[in-house]
Design an enzyme around this catalytic site. Structure first.
Site, PDB file in Angstrom:
ATOM      1  N   CYS A  14      47.529  39.041  43.577  1.00 32.32           N
ATOM      2  CA  CYS A  14      46.497  38.263  44.259  1.00 32.32           C
ATOM      3  C   CYS A  14      45.198  38.331  43.460  1.00 32.32           C
ATOM      4  O   CYS A  14      44.837  39.380  42.919  1.00 32.32           O
ATOM      5  CB  CYS A  14      46.256  38.805  45.662  1.00 32.32           C
ATOM      6  SG  CYS A  14      47.651  38.595  46.775  1.00 32.32           S
ATOM      7  N   GLN A  15      44.495  37.222  43.422  1.00 36.68           N
ATOM      8  CA  GLN A  15      43.195  37.158  42.755  1.00 36.68           C
ATOM      9  C   GLN A  15      42.204  38.060  43.475  1.00 36.68           C
ATOM     10  O   GLN A  15      41.411  38.752  42.853  1.00 36.68           O
ATOM     11  CB  GLN A  15      42.711  35.711  42.762  1.00 36.68           C
ATOM     12  CG  GLN A  15      41.353  35.499  42.150  1.00 36.68           C
ATOM     13  CD  GLN A  15      40.944  34.032  42.198  1.00 36.68           C
ATOM     14  OE1 GLN A  15      41.721  33.156  42.536  1.00 36.68           O
ATOM     15  NE2 GLN A  15      39.701  33.766  41.864  1.00 36.68           N
TER      16      GLN A  15
END
Length: 138
Positions: free
Chosen positions: A47-48
């Protein structure tokens, strides 16, 4: 809110800007994950933003999920994911067609590739947890 209400609300909005604001609003209602659950073990890789997922089975064999993120839009996406997967058995979790839901909502085409990858990572971790509960049950 349930999945049918989510679909109806998404269909009500004509442009994506309104849908985007709605997703962010969904995230505002998401309860914060207790600090003790914001562990390395519960961190979702890929995930960013930072996303944490805690899972357990309740006494009825249904998946109980708690999730949180440090990003507003991601908290909204988490709310949608929780509507899809919360309180399902591991078998129901693995059988649920999340891609169909995202297609109905036209969600993935409006997310950046990194957000889409993060969403895929969240789903993958939920599905993996459901699979581990099934494997432990055999």
């Amino acid at each position: 809110m349930d999945l049918d209400e989510l679909r109806e609300t998404f269909a009500f909005f004509d442009d994506w800007e309104d849908k985007y604001r709605f997703v962010i609003d969904l995230g505002k209602d998401l309860p914060a994950l207790p600090e003790a659950m914001r562990s390395e073990e519960n961190l979702v890789r890929g995930c960013q933003s930072q996303v944490w997922l805690y899972h357990a089975l309740d006494e009825h064999g249904r998946l109980q999920l708690s999730m949180d993120s440090d990003a507003h839009i991601v908290r909204g996406l988490i709310s949608i994911v929780l509507l899809a997967y919360q309180d399902r058995t591991p078998q129901e979790t693995l059988a649920f067609d999340i891609d169909e839901l995202f297609g109905e909502l036209d969600l993935l085409s409006h997310l950046s590739p990194t957000r889409g990858n993060g969403l895929t990572a969240m789903i993958g971790k939920i599905r993996a947890s459901a699979g581990s509960y099934l494997a432990a049950d055999t």
